[in-house]
Every structure is written in structure tokens, then in C-alpha cells.
Write an enzyme that holds these catalytic residues in place. Structure first.
Site, PDB file in Angstrom:
ATOM      1  N   LYS A   1       8.036  -4.747   9.037  1.00 20.61           N
ATOM      2  CA  LYS A   1       7.597  -6.153   9.088  1.00 20.61           C
ATOM      3  C   LYS A   1       6.646  -6.478   7.946  1.00 20.61           C
ATOM      4  CE  LYS A   1       6.149  -5.766  13.379  1.00 20.61           C
ATOM      5  NZ  LYS A   1       6.583  -4.376  13.655  1.00 20.61           N
ATOM      6  N   VAL A   2       5.583  -5.677   7.815  1.00 22.73           N
ATOM      7  CA  VAL A   2       4.599  -5.977   6.768  1.00 22.73           C
ATOM      8  C   VAL A   2       5.202  -5.699   5.390  1.00 22.73           C
ATOM      9  CG1 VAL A   2       2.308  -5.457   5.852  1.00 22.73           C
ATOM     10  CG2 VAL A   2       2.684  -5.435   8.331  1.00 22.73           C
TER      11      VAL A   2
ATOM     12  N   VAL B   1      -2.655  -0.678   3.035  1.00 21.63           N
ATOM     13  CA  VAL B   1      -3.106  -1.456   4.199  1.00 21.63           C
ATOM     14  C   VAL B   1      -2.416  -0.924   5.458  1.00 21.63           C
ATOM     15  CG1 VAL B   1      -3.723  -3.625   3.030  1.00 21.63           C
ATOM     16  CG2 VAL B   1      -1.391  -3.287   3.829  1.00 21.63           C
ATOM     17  N   ALA B   2      -1.880   0.309   5.373  1.00 20.11           N
ATOM     18  CA  ALA B   2      -1.181   0.869   6.549  1.00 20.11           C
ATOM     19  C   ALA B   2      -2.159   1.692   7.393  1.00 20.11           C
ATOM     20  CB  ALA B   2       0.002   1.694   6.092  1.00 20.11           C
ATOM     21  N   ARG B   3      -2.282   2.960   7.083  1.00 23.29           N
ATOM     22  CA  ARG B   3      -3.239   3.824   7.761  1.00 23.29           C
ATOM     23  C   ARG B   3      -3.779   4.821   6.747  1.00 23.29           C
ATOM     24  NH1 ARG B   3      -3.644   0.557  10.861  1.00 23.29           N
ATOM     25  NH2 ARG B   3      -3.466   0.563  13.138  1.00 23.29           N
TER      26      ARG B   3
ATOM     27  N   ASP C   1      -7.602  -0.487   2.431  1.00 24.00           N
ATOM     28  CA  ASP C   1      -8.145  -1.217   3.587  1.00 24.00           C
ATOM     29  C   ASP C   1      -8.370  -0.266   4.759  1.00 24.00           C
ATOM     30  OD1 ASP C   1      -8.845  -3.611   5.057  1.00 24.00           O
ATOM     31  OD2 ASP C   1      -6.914  -3.437   6.099  1.00 24.00           O
TER      32      ASP C   1
ATOM     33  N   GLU D   1     -12.738   6.059  10.166  1.00 18.74           N
ATOM     34  CA  GLU D   1     -13.255   4.689  10.055  1.00 18.74           C
ATOM     35  C   GLU D   1     -14.454   4.513  10.975  1.00 18.74           C
ATOM     36  OE1 GLU D   1     -10.097   1.812  10.499  1.00 18.74           O
ATOM     37  OE2 GLU D   1      -9.024   2.585   8.761  1.00 18.74           O
TER      38      GLU D   1
ATOM     39  N   HIS E   1     -10.915  -2.335   6.875  1.00 20.73           N
ATOM     40  CA  HIS E   1      -9.783  -2.545   7.800  1.00 20.73           C
ATOM     41  C   HIS E   1      -9.684  -4.024   8.197  1.00 20.73           C
ATOM     42  CE1 HIS E   1      -7.105  -0.322  10.916  1.00 20.73           C
ATOM     43  NE2 HIS E   1      -6.597  -1.512  10.620  1.00 20.73           N
ATOM     44  N   LEU E   2      -9.466  -4.837   7.182  1.00 20.53           N
ATOM     45  CA  LEU E   2      -9.450  -6.295   7.390  1.00 20.53           C
ATOM     46  C   LEU E   2      -8.043  -6.886   7.428  1.00 20.53           C
ATOM     47  CD1 LEU E   2     -12.321  -7.611   5.056  1.00 20.53           C
ATOM     48  CD2 LEU E   2     -12.328  -7.316   7.538  1.00 20.53           C
TER      49      LEU E   2
ATOM     50  N   ALA F   1      -5.696  -7.341   9.457  1.00 26.08           N
ATOM     51  CA  ALA F   1      -5.284  -8.256  10.529  1.00 26.08           C
ATOM     52  C   ALA F   1      -6.329  -9.326  10.789  1.00 26.08           C
ATOM     53  CB  ALA F   1      -5.049  -7.454  11.805  1.00 26.08           C
TER      54      ALA F   1
HETATM   55  N1  LIG Z   1      -4.588  -2.964   7.764  1.00 24.76           N
HETATM   56  C1  LIG Z   1      -4.294  -3.631   8.831  1.00 24.76           C
HETATM   57  O1  LIG Z   1      -5.121  -4.306   9.417  1.00 24.76           O
HETATM   58  C2  LIG Z   1      -2.900  -3.592   9.343  1.00 24.76           C
HETATM   59  C3  LIG Z   1      -2.328  -4.723   9.938  1.00 24.76           C
HETATM   60  C4  LIG Z   1      -1.022  -4.640  10.424  1.00 24.76           C
HETATM   61  C5  LIG Z   1      -0.333  -3.455  10.314  1.00 24.76           C
HETATM   62  N2  LIG Z   1      -0.946  -2.374   9.775  1.00 24.76           N
HETATM   63  C6  LIG Z   1      -0.241  -1.113   9.645  1.00 24.76           C
HETATM   64  O2  LIG Z   1       0.825  -1.290   8.746  1.00 24.76           O
HETATM   65  C7  LIG Z   1       1.874  -0.407   9.069  1.00 24.76           C
HETATM   66  C8  LIG Z   1       3.175  -1.168   9.125  1.00 24.76           C
HETATM   67  O3  LIG Z   1       3.126  -2.146  10.146  1.00 24.76           O
HETATM   68  P1  LIG Z   1       4.459  -2.971  10.503  1.00 24.76           P
HETATM   69  O4  LIG Z   1       4.071  -3.998  11.461  1.00 24.76           O
HETATM   70  O5  LIG Z   1       5.145  -3.350   9.251  1.00 24.76           O
HETATM   71  O6  LIG Z   1       5.277  -1.830  11.221  1.00 24.76           O
HETATM   72  P2  LIG Z   1       6.855  -1.717  11.274  1.00 24.76           P
HETATM   73  O7  LIG Z   1       7.127  -0.768  12.365  1.00 24.76           O
HETATM   74  O8  LIG Z   1       7.479  -3.055  11.334  1.00 24.76           O
HETATM   75  O9  LIG Z   1       7.247  -1.046   9.900  1.00 24.76           O
HETATM   76  C9  LIG Z   1       7.012   0.296   9.595  1.00 24.76           C
HETATM   77  C10 LIG Z   1       8.182   0.762   8.744  1.00 24.76           C
HETATM   78  O10 LIG Z   1       7.875   2.076   8.273  1.00 24.76           O
HETATM   79  C11 LIG Z   1       9.103   2.770   8.238  1.00 24.76           C
HETATM   80  N3  LIG Z   1       8.895   4.201   8.156  1.00 24.76           N
HETATM   81  C12 LIG Z   1       8.724   5.083   9.181  1.00 24.76           C
HETATM   82  N4  LIG Z   1       8.612   6.323   8.669  1.00 24.76           N
HETATM   83  C13 LIG Z   1       8.715   6.212   7.332  1.00 24.76           C
HETATM   84  C14 LIG Z   1       8.676   7.148   6.275  1.00 24.76           C
HETATM   85  N5  LIG Z   1       8.510   8.466   6.502  1.00 24.76           N
HETATM   86  N6  LIG Z   1       8.817   6.691   5.014  1.00 24.76           N
HETATM   87  C15 LIG Z   1       8.993   5.381   4.787  1.00 24.76           C
HETATM   88  N7  LIG Z   1       9.048   4.441   5.746  1.00 24.76           N
HETATM   89  C16 LIG Z   1       8.900   4.869   7.005  1.00 24.76           C
HETATM   90  C17 LIG Z   1       9.813   2.316   9.483  1.00 24.76           C
HETATM   91  O11 LIG Z   1      11.212   2.546   9.375  1.00 24.76           O
HETATM   92  C18 LIG Z   1       9.493   0.838   9.512  1.00 24.76           C
HETATM   93  O12 LIG Z   1      10.495   0.089   8.877  1.00 24.76           O
HETATM   94  C19 LIG Z   1       1.458   0.263  10.365  1.00 24.76           C
HETATM   95  O13 LIG Z   1       0.851   1.497  10.067  1.00 24.76           O
HETATM   96  C20 LIG Z   1       0.424  -0.671  10.913  1.00 24.76           C
HETATM   97  O14 LIG Z   1      -0.446  -0.008  11.773  1.00 24.76           O
HETATM   98  C21 LIG Z   1      -2.200  -2.418   9.288  1.00 24.76           C
HETATM   99  O1  LIG Z   2      -2.327  -1.864  13.325  1.00 24.50           O
HETATM  100  C1  LIG Z   2      -2.792  -2.980  13.249  1.00 24.50           C
HETATM  101  O2  LIG Z   2      -2.393  -3.942  13.920  1.00 24.50           O
HETATM  102  C2  LIG Z   2      -3.865  -3.225  12.258  1.00 24.50           C
HETATM  103  O3  LIG Z   2      -4.304  -2.051  11.689  1.00 24.50           O
HETATM  104  C3  LIG Z   2      -4.974  -4.056  12.787  1.00 24.50           C
HETATM  105  O4  LIG Z   2      -5.921  -3.295  13.444  1.00 24.50           O
HETATM  106  P1  LIG Z   2      -7.148  -4.026  14.133  1.00 24.50           P
HETATM  107  O5  LIG Z   2      -6.640  -4.681  15.343  1.00 24.50           O
HETATM  108  O6  LIG Z   2      -8.127  -2.969  14.418  1.00 24.50           O
HETATM  109  O7  LIG Z   2      -7.653  -5.028  13.131  1.00 24.50           O
END
Ligand SMILES: NC(=O)c1ccc[n+]([C@@H]2O[C@H](COP(=O)([O-])OP(=O)(O)OC[C@H]3O[C@@H](n4cnc5c(N)ncnc54)[C@H](O)[C@@H]3O)[C@@H](O)[C@H]2O)c1
Ligand SMILES: O=C(O)[C@H](O)COP(=O)(O)O
Length: 595
Positions: free
Chosen positions: A202-203, A281-283, A307, A312, A331-332, A334
Site C-alpha cells: 500500500k505505502v 519509513v517502514a521499520r 523515520d 524507539e 516515527h512520524l 502516520a
Molecule cells: N513510519 C510509519 O509511521 C509507517 C506508517 C505506515 C506503515 N508503516 C510501515 O510500512 C510498511 C509497509 O506498510 P504497508 O501498509 O504498505 O504494508 P503492505 O502490507 O501493504 O505492504 C508491504 C509489502 O511488502 C512486501 N514484502 C513482504 N516481504 C518482502 C520482502 N522480503 N521484500 C520485498 N517486499 C516484501 C509485501 O508483499 C507487501 O506488498 C510496514 O512495515 C508498516 O508497518 C510505517
Molecule cells: O505501522 C504503522 O501503522 C506505522 O508505523 C504507524 O505507527 P504509529 O501508530 O505508532 O504511528
């Protein structure tokens, strides 16, 4: 979106007659919890009796609209910044817990809940801070809010990308420190550069869309993403090696899993173009942070914009955070007003729905079960659980139940009939009468495996209209002796079969005998020599002891040979009464079974 998916079935209107969706062991139906199957987007859940107002612990700040929604249904305890110890103490008084990424929902939390915690709601996407195995083992549903912060995270990714390329954070700090260093903060352009998106979910796909708008060449690596979805927005899916070795910029968007942990490490940094720039911005855990510091020091990585961090908040003296080529945010991703309101509503709906026993569209540790599938399977769910209960009660003590075969006879194509809910209910029926375990859709398979119970499923494809999802279900337990020998089939297993008749569960076969008895109340099975007057004799013994017979059916191989009489009773007969039945000369064996 979740709202539609949660507006499910009428199953909870009469818990005594319908499959209970509650996970609360004390529901009037006597068989507690459970939930549901698949197809598109919904899943299962459950709850609390109608009489008790549940308590929801909100352990991190949640948008007001979400809190308001929770308060319409539950007592809401907002307690932030709890230590693990405080959380463990409080949790035993809570039916649901809502967290963001800042709270560790560890095994200890589930163990401390004393079985009361039914739902954990993660107000966001990443569930790496929740011990999912422990949740599943404790029959606790975990739901998340996976969609409401997607755009916010993507926008933050783009903000970090552009800020990093133009040294915005460093230049800002420099100006505020009274300096004017125009030559020092010359940046790099984005247009025409290659951006590798790692994780095209999604992201990742939203970042890709936006980066295309900035004139970048975008490739993506994601082993599970469909190529046509990438092509639709002009992105090529490439291998991990190709992505990291051709990119000028790398943006990380995969979840943290054992497979992605430290996926960027010394080895992968060595394969990158010199001067690559990285956004995360993932983990934090998807990068080996020490290796990143080494790569930054060596100039392999020119800059990083981060991020998220392994720990953390990160240590104040973290070399990574303090590195001059690193831009960091706390971690901003979201954290926009809009995303937080959206996430709060999304999670509140999911948790309330779960507590009400409705379907949850975003369950992470239970199969998805759309509402329409649930409602059509509902009567079979009852049959499934009761067949499990009957079958296990027919096994002679000491036999040990290890291998159970379930057969579903249906005119539906196998991929058009989701049997997970039925399997879960059969497991529940098999296990609960002989143990203190509490089984629901979340923990059924786990509980079966833990007890060494092997469940195999088979399909019999029938001719006819696929309108009815199932014709009958058979449960067979192999390698056991039965306390009612007639329950052993020609092939040597304890065998019971049931079907739905006029919307009601019926037992239609025991061993090799056809019977037809409504599965309500309790059941007496007798094998007798078929002869006139037997029904009257048994009926009058029960009648004289004030035991009401609800149903009676005789299945026989041939006239005047052996027959099995199935008698449904509303009350549990006294032992003495049962003995009187057993003493009727033509009765060869009998058994009393609780449904
Ligand atoms: N920084 C933030 O505040 C924030 C906000 C939202 C999401 N996130 C993080 O962003 C990440 C993605 O969120 P999302 O909503 O897009 O999730 P999502 O599940 O929609 O997308 C994750 C994608 O990663 C792919 N994936 C899994 N294993 C993989 C690998 N080994 N190599 C490459 N791709 C792989 C999956 O197939 C999937 O398409 C998550 O870790 C989520 O926690 C962080
Ligand atoms: O995985 C998530 O949805 C983001 O990392 C957001 O995390 P938060 O709710 O702690 O802002």
C-alpha cells in the site's frame, strides 16, 4: 470500509440457538466463542455477553472520533506510557487493548490477562510489536487498521526523500545556528534518477506514484506483488539484487519479518551504487543499523533519511542519529491529523465489532470470513461443533484421539466452499468436552496441533445444485475403541454424520446406521434387536422420570435385525433411569451423550 464488513449477521440475536460468536466462556449457549471463514474481506471475532459492558484499555493516544465511538459501547480506560509491569497488571481487567507502535504486547501481557483479553487492536499497520503467536495461543483476536495511514506514510516518505536530497534538515539547523552555508548544502536532483521501492504494498505503491510525478524512474522489488499492478503505474518489478544495485535512491516499505530483518546489511550495502541514498519509513529493523553507519562513513551510502529505528526512541548517543548525513524523524509516518482520525475510527470500529461478535475485516490472526459466507454456513457451524462433541464422547476412555477425518459432501466446487470455520468448530467440539481448553476460530488449529490431534479434510463432490453449501458433514475418528460399538463404521472408525434440515442441525448417521434426530438437548443412543414396542418401552421409562423426549428415530439394517434408536431428550436423565433403559432385554448397548 471496515464498517460495511462489520455489519454482519444476525447470529448474535439468539445466542442459545445460533452459533455463538462470543469468546466468552460463560455465554448461555454453553459453548463459548468462535468465528469464521473467507472469500473476500471479512474475518471473525467476538465477545462479551450483552449484559456486561466491556472495558477497553487504550494504551496510546488515539484520535477523538475513535474514542467517542468506543465510549458508546465500552468503558474506556485511557492510560498512556504504562510500563510492561503496569500493562500486565491492568490487562486482567480489560476485554480489549488498543495500541500504536509504542507498546509491546508481549506474551507476558496475554498470560497476565487471565483469559479476559479478547481483542488487541493495533491502531496502524505494523503488528511487529504484538506477539501474534501468543495472541493466537490465547484465542485473542488481533485486528489492525491497515489503510487509514497509507497516504500519510507515503507522503512522509516523499518528504524525507526530497528533504534529504536538498539537505533541508541540515541547512535549517545551520541557518538557525546563525550560519549561511550555501556551498555546503548543494543537493542532488531527483528527476531522471532511479528510485527502488522495496516492498510494493500500500505505502510502497503510493510512494511510487508520487515519485513518478517527480520525474523519477521507479523500479520495485516485492516477491509477492503482482507485476500487472506495478505496470499499471509504470513500475517494473525487479529482483532484490537488481533493485539495490541500480538505484540512486532506495525507499523501504516492507514489513519487519524474520525474512526482512536486517535485509540491508554490509553485504547488500556493498552491492549498491556508491553514493546511494536511503529512505526508511517502514521499520528500523529491516536495516542493520551498525552496517548503515559503516556504509555512511565509507561514503557508499551518501545519505539516509530515517523515520523508524530498531530501538524507539533510539539512544541519545546513537552514531546513526548523530551522523551528519542522516535526517531523522521520530516515527512520524502516520502522524497527520487526518491519518490519526482515520486510524482511530478504523480501529475503534474493528474492536467494537469484534467485541460484539461481528466480523472483523482486518483480523490478522484469524481467517477472513465475509458476512455472507458466515450467514450461509451458520447452521452447518452448529452441526460441525455438535458432531465433534458427539464423536469424541463416543470414544472409549483411554483410546486417545489422534486422527480425525472430516468429510464435507457438497455440490459446490472445492474453492467455493470455505471449511475453515467448520473445521474450527469440529475441533472445538472435539476438544472442549474432554479438556479445560477454550477453543475458537483463532486458536482452533493451534490447539489441535498442540494436542497432537491430526485433522484431515476430504471433499465429496455431489451432483446437483450448488445453492446449498453443504449436503452433509461426516466426522470419523480412527484407531479408537467406542463405548457404543455400533458407532464404529464398516471401515473401523467412530463415525457420525450430520446435516441441516429445515434450518436445524440433525444427526443422520451413527456408524453404519442411518438415524434422523435433531441435535438439540442431549441424546441417548441404543442398539436393540428391532421388534415392536421398543419405542414405547424406552419412552415410558423416560416419561415416568419426567424426562421430555424431543425426538426419536430408529435406524435399522433390516426388519427384526439390529437397529439403532436415537432419542433426543431435553433433560439429563438420572443414572438410574439410564440403567432402566439398559436393562430392557432387547437393548444390547446404549450411551448418553451431551450435546
Ligand atoms: N513510519 C510509519 O509511521 C509507517 C506508517 C505506515 C506503515 N508503516 C510501515 O510500512 C510498511 C509497509 O506498510 P504497508 O501498509 O504498505 O504494508 P503492505 O502490507 O501493504 O505492504 C508491504 C509489502 O511488502 C512486501 N514484502 C513482504 N516481504 C518482502 C520482502 N522480503 N521484500 C520485498 N517486499 C516484501 C509485501 O508483499 C507487501 O506488498 C510496514 O512495515 C508498516 O508497518 C510505517
Ligand atoms: O505501522 C504503522 O501503522 C506505522 O508505523 C504507524 O505507527 P504509529 O501508530 O505508532 O504511528
Amino acid at each position: 470500509m471496515a464498517a460495511h464488513l462489520l455489519s454482519a449477521p444476525s447470529l448474535k440475536s439468539n445466542p442459545a440457538k445460533t452459533p455463538s460468536l462470543s469468546w466468552r466462556p460463560s455465554l448461555p449457549s454453553s459453548f463459548a466463542p468462535l468465528p469464521l471463514p473467507r472469500r473476500a474481506a471479512a474475518r471473525s471475532v467476538v465477545v462479551l455477553a450483552v449484559d456486561a459492558k466491556p472495558t477497553v484499555l487504550v494504551a496510546e493516544k488515539l484520535g477523538a472520533a475513535g474514542l467517542d465511538l468506543l465510549k458508546t459501547f465500552a468503558n474506556v480506560d485511557c492510560s498512556y506510557d504504562l510500563t510492561q509491569e503496569e500493562l500486565c497488571t491492568k490487562i486482567s481487567l480489560c476485554d480489549a487493548l488498543i495500541v500504536r507502535s509504542g507498546t509491546k504486547v508481549s506474551r507476558e501481557v496475554f498470560e497476565s490477562s487471565g483469559g479476559r483479553l479478547k481483542v488487541v487492536g493495533r491502531a496502524g499497520v505494523g503488528i511487529d510489536n504484538v506477539d501474534l503467536s501468543a495472541a493466537t495461543e490465547h484465542g485473542c483476536l488481533v485486528v489492525n487498521a491497515p489503510t487509514a495511514n497509507t497516504v500519510a506514510a507515503a507522503e512522509h516518505g516523499i518528504a524525507l526523500l526530497t528533504a534529504m536530497a536538498r539537505n533541508v534538515a541540515q541547512a535549517d539547523a545551520s541557518v538557525k545556528a546563525g550560519k549561511w552555508q550555501r556551498n555546503k548544502y548543494v543537493g542532488v536532483s531527483l528527476v531522471g534518477k532511479t528510485l527502488a521501492i522495496m516492498g510494493f504494498g500500500k505505502v510502497g505503491s503510493e510512494v511510487a506514484r508520487r515519485a513518478k510525478g517527480l520525474g523519477m524512474h521507479v523500479v520495485a522489488h516485492d516477491p509477492y506483488a503482482p507485476a500487472d499492478r506495478a505496470h499499471a503505474i509504470g513500475v517494473d518489478l525487479v529482483s532484490f539484487e537488481e533493485a539495490i544495485s541500480t538505484a540512486d535512491f532506495i525507499s523501504l516499505h516492507m514489513p519487519l519479518t524474520p525474512a526482512t530483518s536486517k535485509i540491508l546489511n554490509d553485504e547488500s550495502f556493498a552491492k549498491m551504487k556508491k553514493g546511494v541514498r536511503i529512505v526508511n519509513v517502514a521499520r528500523g529493523g529491516v536495516i542493520d543499523e551498525d552496517a548503515l553507519v559503516r556504509a555512511l562513513d565509507a561514503g557508499t551510502v551518501a545519505q539516509a533519511a530515517l523515520d523508524v529505528f530498531t530501538e524507539e526512541p533510539p539512544a541519545k548517543d546513537s552514531k546513526l542519529i548523530l551522523h551528519e548525513n542522516v535526517t531523522a524523524t521520530p516515527h512520524l509516518g502516520a502522524s497527520t491529523t487526518e491519518a490519526q482520525e482515520g486510524v482511530a475510527i478504523e480501529i475503534a470500529e474493528a474492536v467494537v465489532g469484534a467485541l460484539k461478535g461481528e466480523l472483523a475485516a482486518t483480523a490478522v490472526n484469524a481467517p477472513m470470513v465475509p458476512a455472507e459466507v458466515l450467514s450461509e454456513l451458520a447452521p452447518f457451524v452448529v452441526v460441525a461443533e455438535k458432531l465433534g462433541r458427539l464423536a469424541v464422547q463416543l470414544v472409549a476412555g483411554g483410546s486417545g484421539v489422534k486422527s480425525v477425518k472430516v468429510t464435507y459432501a457438497s455440490a459446490r466446487a472445492p474453492d467455493d466452499l470455505d471449511t475453515r470455520l467448520l473445521r474450527a468448530m469440529i475441533i472445538k467440539g472435539l476438544i472442549e468436552p474432554i479438556s479445560s481448553a477454550f477453543v475458537n476460530l483463532v486458536n482452533a488449529d493451534f490447539t489441535a496441533k498442540q494436542r497432537g490431534l491430526r485433522i484431515t479434510e476430504e471433499r465429496i463432490l455431489l451432483d446437483g445444485s450448488p445453492e446449498n453449501p453443504l449436503e452433509y458433514i461426516q466426522v470419523q475418528i480412527a484407531n479408537v475403541e467406542s463405548k457404543f460399538a455400533s458407532a464404529i463404521s464398516e471401515t473401523g472408525e467412530v463415525k457420525v454424520e450430520g446435516r441441516v434440515k429445515d434450518g436445524k442441525p440433525h444427526l443422520t448417521r451413527v456408524g453404519s446406521f442411518n438415524v434422523d434426530v435433531s441435535l438439540e438437548g442431549s441424546l441417548i443412543l441404543c442398539r436393540q434387536v428391532d421388534q415392536p414396542g421398543m419405542i414405547g418401552k424406552v419412552g415410558s421409562i423416560l416419561g415416568s422420570e419426567n424426562v421430555n423426549v424431543s425426538f426419536m428415530s430408529v435406524g435399522r439394517i433390516a426388519p427384526r435385525k439390529h437397529a439403532v434408536m436415537a432419542i433426543g431428550v431435553d433433560e439429563e436423565p438420572e443414572k438410574e433411569t439410564l440403567k432402566k433403559i439398559g436393562d430392557i432385554p432387547a437393548i444390547e448397548e446404549f450411551v448418553f451423550l451431551k450435546l
